[in-house]
Design an enzyme around this catalytic site. Structure first.
Site, PDB file in Angstrom:
ATOM      1  CD  GLU A  29      -2.097  -2.289   1.215  1.00 40.48           C
ATOM      2  OE1 GLU A  29      -0.979  -2.717   1.586  1.00 40.48           O
ATOM      3  OE2 GLU A  29      -3.077  -3.034   1.054  1.00 40.48           O
ATOM      4  CG  HIS A  88     -11.059  -5.778   7.514  1.00 43.64           C
ATOM      5  ND1 HIS A  88      -9.986  -6.376   8.113  1.00 43.64           N
ATOM      6  CD2 HIS A  88     -10.834  -5.893   6.181  1.00 43.64           C
ATOM      7  CE1 HIS A  88      -9.156  -6.851   7.184  1.00 43.64           C
ATOM      8  NE2 HIS A  88      -9.640  -6.558   6.004  1.00 43.64           N
TER       9      HIS A  88
HETATM   10  C1  LIG Z   1      -2.660  -4.549   4.138  1.00 47.24           C
HETATM   11  C2  LIG Z   1      -3.774  -5.274   3.493  1.00 47.24           C
HETATM   12  N1  LIG Z   1      -4.008  -5.078   2.196  1.00 47.24           N
HETATM   13  C3  LIG Z   1      -4.994  -5.742   1.583  1.00 47.24           C
HETATM   14  C4  LIG Z   1      -5.795  -6.611   2.275  1.00 47.24           C
HETATM   15  C5  LIG Z   1      -6.926  -7.340   1.570  1.00 47.24           C
HETATM   16  N2  LIG Z   1      -6.563  -8.751   1.441  1.00 47.24           N
HETATM   17  C6  LIG Z   1      -6.969  -9.659   2.323  1.00 47.24           C
HETATM   18  S1  LIG Z   1      -6.318 -11.158   2.037  1.00 47.24           S
HETATM   19  C7  LIG Z   1      -5.500 -10.609   0.659  1.00 47.24           C
HETATM   20  C8  LIG Z   1      -4.673 -11.540  -0.143  1.00 47.24           C
HETATM   21  C9  LIG Z   1      -3.570 -12.132   0.641  1.00 47.24           C
HETATM   22  O1  LIG Z   1      -2.937 -13.105  -0.132  1.00 47.24           O
HETATM   23  P1  LIG Z   1      -1.919 -14.116   0.513  1.00 47.24           P
HETATM   24  O2  LIG Z   1      -0.984 -13.377   1.412  1.00 47.24           O
HETATM   25  O3  LIG Z   1      -1.330 -14.902  -0.564  1.00 47.24           O
HETATM   26  O4  LIG Z   1      -2.787 -15.040   1.496  1.00 47.24           O
HETATM   27  P2  LIG Z   1      -3.968 -16.045   1.099  1.00 47.24           P
HETATM   28  O5  LIG Z   1      -5.232 -15.286   1.241  1.00 47.24           O
HETATM   29  O6  LIG Z   1      -3.707 -16.558  -0.262  1.00 47.24           O
HETATM   30  O7  LIG Z   1      -3.890 -17.114   2.138  1.00 47.24           O
HETATM   31  C10 LIG Z   1      -5.744  -9.271   0.467  1.00 47.24           C
HETATM   32  C11 LIG Z   1      -5.195  -8.463  -0.630  1.00 47.24           C
HETATM   33  C12 LIG Z   1      -5.540  -6.754   3.653  1.00 47.24           C
HETATM   34  N3  LIG Z   1      -6.292  -7.552   4.415  1.00 47.24           N
HETATM   35  N4  LIG Z   1      -4.518  -6.097   4.231  1.00 47.24           N
END
Ligand SMILES: Cc1ncc(C[n+]2csc(CCOP(=O)(O)OP(=O)(O)O)c2C)c(N)n1
Ligand SMILES: Cc1ncc(C[n+]2csc(CCOP(=O)(O)OP(=O)(O)O)c2C)c(N)n1
Ligand SMILES: [Mg+2]
Ligand SMILES: [Mg+2]
Lengths: 327, 350, 350, 327
Positions: free
Chosen positions: D61, D130
């Site tokens: 971000e 959130h």
């Molecule tokens: C700082 C932040 N940015 C965006 C999000 C929205 N978000 C939640 S889960 C996610 C994807 C995360 O991917 P990964 O780390 O690969 O974990 P997975 O969900 O695949 O287990 C995003 C973008 C968030 N929760 N926190």
């Protein structure tokens, strides 16, 4: 024990005592160790307690603040120094999303005995990126407590209390206060952490302020006294929670209110103070409350403009003179 | 390398040194306050890199940036006036020492929050990509700045989208008082680039000639769509971190060993027959006297008059800059608001 | 490996699958709202890693953490009640699906802001270091989370101070809808560790046995002062990112190829003579039926009754958990404030 | 052109038009491209404008927001989507130290035609991390402008205006508004970006609110009308700058003020509104102004507690009933 001491020395003393007493206290931050701290607050502690308990960090504010959060969760009492409050913008996720929320989100399973110290405020020509005050941002975060000591005595008391507390506490230290002198009396009992203090009694109007501007307000009050305006000055000492009772009691006597803050006026700390006190003392107020506050502009580098962008003694005096006092 | 080019670089290094020492003097006299981060010792970095740029390239740098602006072409008087906080400063007195900007020269600013240069640089790089132009961005940062999260985030994006950015690490081994092995688990900064599949290398940042030729080669490659690159330049600052820091945390033998590599003396060496005299060099700053004197004694110096002229020129230039700064008026509050609301132009807000 | 251990792990994988599918069902019924991120497909990661931990180790994880808590020993009913937001939830209904904490089991929380697990983990690790104890911290994170600045900052500090942290990347190839090659310039996550001089490796995260044995070895090393380590586990989520995401951005052939590697079937395979029947497996979830059935046909299955018993047990457990959750009262606002002000204890604020 | 449209569609439309018209407009953020945007705002644009102008980003971000800043400095018009406002805590350095200050620090050399869009607010059981609202934090930053559209029409207008502006503008979109419907009339001239709008005329009291709670306030006003209390409802539409004139004009007629906000009461946006209006309308107010605001607590996950932690229609009605109205 009653002695004259500098503000930074009072903080240093508080930390030294806490570290000697409790091995779970440690401090970390940029150049707090070998270098001795930008404003000398950690001077001498590196050689006394070693590098593990006086930890120099990389420039990684969000993560070393978060490190403090993690350590606090399992019972350590970390003191995080963020070199200046301006860099705290990088660490707000750790402060707001983690430190302030974990105790609650866990259903009360975790304590958060974390202290985060930050120098801040308008100092001398540090320009827009290094002159900020973030009190308003932190105030709006439920779960954080904020202390704003203006004297060495308060700095000593409040820092000591913050280390002992199980809540996350932010200590905002104004950069121009570190080399101010005051009495430290270690024999008297500390005021409660968040209690406001009436620094000067007066009957015509109440000035509420905090940190460096509590002292500026006192100077204004002295000038006003010479003009026959008897001003009460309250030093809040804490911005969250705020000791409303002390404020209300004062307004009930003076019926006039000025709030003085260095922060930008628009949505600054003063907005909350005026707003809450208006709601609670509306019929006690004879005139509209006034905020004397910083201009809504990034801090200019030029020294004269910089000074003009924040309240000076004369601004406070002028505001007070605007009241129609009962004669 | 062309003798002309070397000459120009030596001149800029001498200008840089003279400018900074004069800034220190004015600061000590109280002409202005704030944080003042000086560049002596590191001249070969800014000079070597920036001499290799084209006018269409962009530069993003930190709070230790007077020299970068100077070498890029911002007039010394506009920089000095900015340090003094005056109306004729390059930022009208609003930015000060740590925030020099010169839009005309694509000098995208000095940033005082460590780690800010990366996102700005990839943003400019992204714009270049969208416009499909043969331009590059130079992103300067210190060894301490490498540990800010933005380094990681930005280099990943630069690599993902093959942005035209040359990341230049000014590795002076210190983050204020913290030496590199105490702030970085990996002390070879260039090795970190592999985490993003970005090619990288480390060279001697005290040697302006190799800095120049390496940068020139890399920028060509980047402008031709070669993607980002990380160049680590090992260097050293002779002074403390800022005027507030005496730099006493550094062993004097360490400081000495680096001053003996003074980049200005190294550059002068290349000009073989143009060594300055000990007296001339004395004006440059105490740290390189011994070294330069020794070299001068060993190799002789032919173009003494040339160098004398350069030095004289520089002295005049810096004197004029200080005069200019001193005589420039303080900006008014009206001007301050104009700077602030500059973008609103004819927009109706309410 | 001990048959007993494998048995326990298979059981936990089946519990995990059953728990998650039931959670999805309850969510669809409207028993609770919010974001619900499920774990089917990735069971071998949490199960393999957590079975290798000691009670004195700490676990830090993300919003996709029900299974981690379950395997760590948090009762399924306390987790289910938390999903339902009820008073008897492990966090009294204050945290919900994304924020499970269980202090008693050193389960340091589920964090919903991507990248928060790293600083928490190094903080716990730092405390262990100061206390000089033979304990380790397991820090889970996704492939997408690797690009958050905190990864970089925290790994550097972990390495600098040799903190006892095992960084475990649950690489399921997706950051919501963005595939790894579109979010990371370096798609081998383990290779990024070299930027911090942290040793690392990648193994198949669908194979619970090797996840277990690798983790066991690494944790021993870490508890003995070996410093941090990064373990990348390649895995796959069978469902969408959360209940709000159908996961349609993924080619069905890709989804199919991974479901054929269902970790549960892989684990079951190790138990040679204990294959479930097609009917039994049908209850686990449609994605692994084919594969398991095939294997079962090829190798036969002897301890059918055992497995049947396990399945029955699990079914009962999950039913009981849902019952418990449903019957647990809603927390009151008073209780809510108590959770919030829990730390103030006897302190006088004003 | 006059049609019923969803809030997200209005945003989508505004962006589509801007991108078609001006090749310097591009959008970036997590899953804005291939995936089509968490709240569908960028739906269809990836295939229309390609991946360079509709850029999916890693989870970084601070840096991708900073990327927007850098691109804006050289004349692009980036739209940054931060998936939710909660993650903006990671990007505040880019927003506050960079976007808001560069134009000023450079002495006015650079424009900053940057738009940052963020969904936020209390939605449905998204829990403490959130459910945040950061309006107060951004309000205190001189140099930022903040739009808080509550209707599809405003969403369309204000987003379009934000893209056209050379100042950095934050668009706060409430997560529960995306699927609300309203009229979009593209033939009428847009209101100025920061002008407040009186959504309902009334004579007994003034309610000032914004974003989703402007709609909640309207519902309360309807209920109050049935009880004979005639309520004026002002939708601020902008939190920085604030259109004080519209507010003052209203108070001069009604003499009573309620400010409604979802944000935590302590040091929230409402504090500034009440404080400024008290200072400016003190003698126009017949009774103390009231803030009906969110509780000072992190948002609980439990649905009932979550609802109880923010103002509901009944809370507003009850507050209004507390006034002693002239009969
Ligand atoms: C700082 C932040 N940015 C965006 C999000 C929205 N978000 C939640 S889960 C996610 C994807 C995360 O991917 P990964 O780390 O690969 O974990 P997975 O969900 O695949 O287990 C995003 C973008 C968030 N929760 N926190
Ligand atoms: C985010 C942030 N943290 C801390 C500081 C204080 N600070 C200013 S310069 C500096 C050291 C930077 O070291 P390096 O990147 O090596 O650059 P150098 O000063 O050596 O050129 C620090 C810690 C800052 N300006 N910004
Ligand atoms: Mg350095
Ligand atoms: Mg993933």
């Amino acid at each position: 024990m009653h002695e004259e001491i500098l503000y930074w020395q009072a903080l240093n003393r508080a930390l030294d005592i806490a570290m000697a007493k409790d091995s779970s206290v440690f401090i970390l931050g940029e150049d707090v160790g070998l270098f001795g701290g930008t404003y000398r607050v950690t001077e001498g502690l590196y050689s006394k307690y070693g590098e593990a308990r006086v930890r120099d960090t990389p420039i990684s504010e969000n993560s070393f603040t978060g490190l403090g959060v993690g350590a606090a969760m399992i019972g350590m009492r970390p003191v995080v120094e963020i070199m200046t409050v301006n860099f705290a913008l990088l660490a707000l996720d750790a402060i707001i999303n983690m430190a302030a929320k974990i105790p609650f989100m866990s259903g009360g399973q975790y304590a958060m005995p974390l202290v985060i110290r930050m120098p801040g405020g308008v100092a001398k020509q540090l320009a827009a990126q290094h002159s900020q005050r973030l009190e308003h941002t932190m105030m709006n975060v439920p779960g954080l407590r904020i202390a704003v000591p203006s004297t060495p005595q308060d700095a000593f008391w409040q820092f000591s209390q913050a280390i002992e507390s199980d809540d996350p506490i932010i200590l905002l230290e104004h950069e121009l206060l570190y080399f101010t002198k005051g009495v430290l009396d270690s024999s008297i009992e500390a005021l409660p952490m968040h209690k406001a203090q009436v620094r000067r009694k007066g009957k015509h109007l109440t000035i509420i302020s905090y940190s460096k501007h509590a002292l500026v307000s006192l100077q204004a009050a002295e000038q006003l006294a010479q003009q026959g305006i008897d001003t009460e000055v309250i030093d809040l000492r804490s911005l969250s929670p705020i000791d409303w009772e002390t404020c209300i009691e004062s307004i009930q006597r003076t019926h006039r209110l000025i709030v003085v803050e260095e922060d930008c006026k628009f949505a600054g700390a003063g907005a909350e103070i005026v707003s809450e006190l208006t709601e609670r003392c509306f019929f006690e107020l004879d005139e509209a409350p006034i905020r004397v506050a910083g201009m809504n502009i990034p801090t200019p580098f030029n020294a004269k403009l910089e000074a003009a962008s924040i309240p000076q003694v004369e601004d406070i005096v002028a505001a007070a003179q605007g009241f129609r006092l009962p004669s | 390398m062309e003798r002309e080019q070397v000459h120009k670089m030596l001149r800029d290094m001498l200008r840089a040194r003279a400018f900074e020492e004069r800034a220190a003097e004015e600061y000590s006299k109280g002409s202005f306050a704030g944080f003042l981060h000086l560049y002596p010792g590191e001249e070969a970095v800014a000079v070597g890199v920036i001499h290799a740029t084209e006018p269409a390239d962009y530069i993003v740098t930190t709070y230790r940036e007077h020299v970068h602006a100077l070498v890029r072409g911002t007039p010394s008087k506009a920089i000095m006036a900015e340090l003094f906080g005056r109306r004729d400063g390059i930022c009208k007195g609003m930015g000060g020492s740590m925030h020099l900007f010169d839009a005309e020269r694509r000098f995208m600013g000095g940033y005082a929050i460590v780690g800010e240069t990366y996102p700005i640089a990839i943003g400019v790089g992204y714009a270049i990509l969208l416009r499909n132009l043969p331009e590059a961005v130079i992103c300067f940062f210190g060894d301490g700045a490498v540990n800010q999260g933005t380094f990681h985030e930005s280099l990943n994006m630069a690599a993902l989208w093959r942005l035209p950015v040359l990341f230049v690490c000014e590795n002076n081994h210190y983050q204020i008082g913290t030496e590199i092995h105490r702030h970085s688990a990996q002390t070879d900064v260039y090795k970190r680039a592999s985490a993003y599949n970005i090619p990288s290398e480390k060279i001697n940042g005290m040697d302006v000639l190799s800095v120049y030729s390496t940068t020139e080669r890399l920028l060509k490659q980047i402008r031709n769509g070669g993607g980002p690159y990380l160049l680590e330049l090992e260097t050293y600052r002779f002074r403390g971190h800022s005027m507030a820091d005496p730099g006493t945390y550094r062993p004097s033998v360490e400081v000495h060993s680096f001053t003996s590599q003074d980049p200005i003396s190294i550059a002068a060496h290349e000009l073989e027959s143009s060594y300055p005299t000990a007296e001339e060099i004395a004006k440059v700053g105490p740290d390189c006297i011994t070294q330069l004197t020794e070299q001068a004694q060993q190799t002789g110096h032919l173009l003494e008059q040339d160098l004398e002229l350069i030095k004289k020129d520089i002295e005049n230039e810096i004197d004029a800059a200080v005069d200019f700064a001193m005589n420039s008026p303080e900006p008014t509050m009206d001007e301050c608001w104009l700077c602030f609301q500059n973008n609103q132009r004819a927009e109706t807000l309410l």
